[in-house]
Design an enzyme around this catalytic site. Structure first.
Site, PDB file in Angstrom:
ATOM      1  N   HIS A 162      -6.177  -0.228  30.513  1.00  0.00           N
ATOM      2  CA  HIS A 162      -7.079   0.555  31.381  1.00  0.00           C
ATOM      3  C   HIS A 162      -6.800   2.059  31.268  1.00  0.00           C
ATOM      4  CE1 HIS A 162      -7.942  -3.352  33.353  1.00  0.00           C
ATOM      5  NE2 HIS A 162      -6.641  -3.535  33.172  1.00  0.00           N
ATOM      6  N   SER A 283     -13.034  27.535  17.430  1.00  0.00           N
ATOM      7  CA  SER A 283     -14.270  27.811  18.156  1.00  0.00           C
ATOM      8  C   SER A 283     -14.679  29.246  17.866  1.00  0.00           C
ATOM      9  CB  SER A 283     -14.030  27.612  19.653  1.00  0.00           C
ATOM     10  OG  SER A 283     -14.959  28.376  20.395  1.00  0.00           O
ATOM     11  N   LYS A 289      -8.918  27.612  20.771  1.00  0.00           N
ATOM     12  CA  LYS A 289      -9.295  26.227  20.456  1.00  0.00           C
ATOM     13  C   LYS A 289      -8.865  25.766  19.068  1.00  0.00           C
ATOM     14  CE  LYS A 289     -11.569  23.733  22.604  1.00  0.00           C
ATOM     15  NZ  LYS A 289     -12.987  23.760  22.908  1.00  0.00           N
ATOM     16  N   GLU A 296     -13.641  13.318  15.463  1.00  0.00           N
ATOM     17  CA  GLU A 296     -14.881  13.306  16.255  1.00  0.00           C
ATOM     18  C   GLU A 296     -16.080  12.907  15.397  1.00  0.00           C
ATOM     19  OE1 GLU A 296     -15.395  16.697  19.248  1.00  0.00           O
ATOM     20  OE2 GLU A 296     -13.697  17.342  18.050  1.00  0.00           O
TER      21      GLU A 296
END
Ligand code: ARG
Length: 463
Positions: A162, A283, A289, A296
């Site tokens: 979980h 970024s 970043k 992804e």
């Protein structure tokens, strides 16, 4: 309009007006099926050799076809081949060019054959080649995983259920879970290859042919394990493409789950790993970043492949026997599924060795979640307490720790004994992370020794 005159079409004799330009564009597949060209030539050469061996094609014609095909392959490779939409697909483009190069021999090549069994053969040859590449890529990725897992057999991280801290596990063990998934992927791809590796040629349009062909010979020449047994099935079957997309969807699903974890682990809240800079991007606005774009994208691309599986299933579901033009729609999904899974595997195999593991961060995280609570319960059970009571006792101890904002291992023996008299000094070793790991020392368990044994077995199996 000159080109659209009936004369330019291979099948134009029956028609009284040229095909509308819009229809021509709509029905043409050459824009994408030219990718099958080398397999189309390979299949044609085997077919021609067989026609010669059964006496349908003379030596001169066979040689003309061979030399013409050589020129065609060179033209295609050097980008000089002129593909024409008027000629519909890869098959007719090549046949027309062959005839232009060598005359009547080119026109004789299509004896005892149809584009229906021809295209079915081409796709199988193509997919077989691609699967072989994918099988190699899976192995390379598996080896990269084995290396990282070996270095991290002793690295403790929180195991989650979980997404909540559950029990300590070895990071190497965690990585080996993906090794197992890839092992099944490899076996599924191999199965798909084995079932697919049969020759459709000889089925002709749908019913077979009246010529005295030798299908076994063509199968042998093209490296097929046998021939398709039923001509109607041979030209209309696309199970292999569906099976491939299904196996590919599972590969992508596994890589997508892995991606999700890598993305989480890269988040500073976890900070478990860092990816090599060359696999990340920055970024344009936020200077701090470092984004895990590669995982992804792999996660994102998974949807394409699953989508292609659905597209192919839907494509086939209502087709009557035998060949229907619908089947032309099999290629783009299949090509894209092949490309997506092949690149994703390759990029993953290169990314894995660049993973930097932050052992301290993993340790901190596992120390925060009462990961050894089950070990304490097991300890009590081994001293005679029924498991359900032990579960309850430890739950009370955890609540106590919650109030004190500390871990179970921070409690004194006295404090622990206040929950059960069964506790004695030796409880310490059960509450440490290493103790918890080491106690799960069996095949499939997370003890570092068990993990190392699993890696050694895997290395031996991979050879
Ligand atoms: N371009 C077609 C395909 O991809 C080749 C087979 C065409 N056969 C036919 N009878 N129209 O399926």
């Amino acid at each position: 309009m000159q080109d659209l005159e009936n004369g330019s079409k291979t099948w134009s004799g029956r028609f009284s007006e040229p095909v509308a330009e819009l229809v021509q564009k709509f029905t043409a597949s050459v824009g994408f099926d030219k990718r099958l060209a080398r397999y189309d030539v390979e299949g044609s050469l085997a077919h021609a050799q067989m026609l010669h061996s059964v006496g349908i094609l003379n030596q001169e014609d066979l040689e003309a076809i061979r030399s013409g095909m050589k020129v065609i392959l060179e033209e295609i490779e050097s980008g000089k081949f002129e593909w024409s939409v008027e000629l519909e697909d890869v098959h007719l483009n090549i046949e027309k060019r062959l005839t232009a190069l060598v005359g009547d021999a080119g026109k004789r090549l299509h004896t005892a054959r149809s584009r229906n069994d021809q295209v079915a053969t081409d796709i199988r040859l193509f997919l077989r080649q691609e699967i072989d590449g994918i099988l190699v890529s899976i192995r390379i990725l598996q080896k990269a995983l084995l290396d990282l897992a070996w270095e991290n057999a002793d690295t403790v991280m929180p195991g989650f259920t979980h997404l909540q801290v559950a029990q300590p596990v070895s990071f190497g063990h965690h990585l080996m879970a993906y090794f197992e998934m890839l092992e099944r992927d490899h076996s599924r791809m191999s199965d798909c290859r084995a079932r697919m590796n049969r020759l459709p040629l000889g089925a002709a349009a749908l019913a077979g042919t009246s010529y005295p062909i030798d299908r076994e010979m063509v199968a042998r020449l093209l490296g097929f394990d046998g021939v398709c047994e039923n001509s109607l099935d041979a030209v209309s079957d696309r199970d292999f493409a569906i099976e491939f997309c299904s196996a590919a969807s599972l590969v992508m699903t596994h890589l997508s789950r892995f991606s999700e974890e890598i993305i989480l682990w890269m988040n500073p809240g976890f900070g478990f790993i860092d990816l090599a800079d060359r696999f990340c991007t920055g970024s344009s606005i936020m200077p701090q970043k470092k984004n895990p774009d590669v995982p992804e994208l792999v996660r994102g691309k998974t949807g394409r492949v699953t989508g292609h599986l659905m597209a192919l299933l839907t494509l086939m579901k209502s087709q009557p026997l035998a060949y229907n033009k619908d089947n032309q729609e099999d290629k783009e999904p299949l090509f894209d599924a092949v490309d997506t899974v092949a690149t994703s595997l390759r990029v993953y195999a290169e990314m894995i060795p660049g993973i930097r593991v932050n052992r301290e961060a993993m340790r901190r995280a596992v120390g925060r979640g009462y990961a050894t609570a089950t070990d304490l319960a097991d300890y009590l059970v081994k001293r005679g307490m029924p498991f359900r009571d032990a579960h309850e006792t430890v739950a009370r101890a955890v609540r106590f720790c919650d109030g004190k904002n500390c871990d179970l291992s921070d409690l004194s023996i006295k404090e622990l004994q206040s929950f059960s008299e069964l506790v004695s000094e030796d409880v310490r070793e059960f509450l440490t992370l290493e103790g918890s790991l080491m106690s799960r020392n069996h095949v499939g368990g997370t003890a570092p020794d068990a993990v190392r044994a699993a890696i050694s077995r895997a290395r031996k199996n991979l050879g």
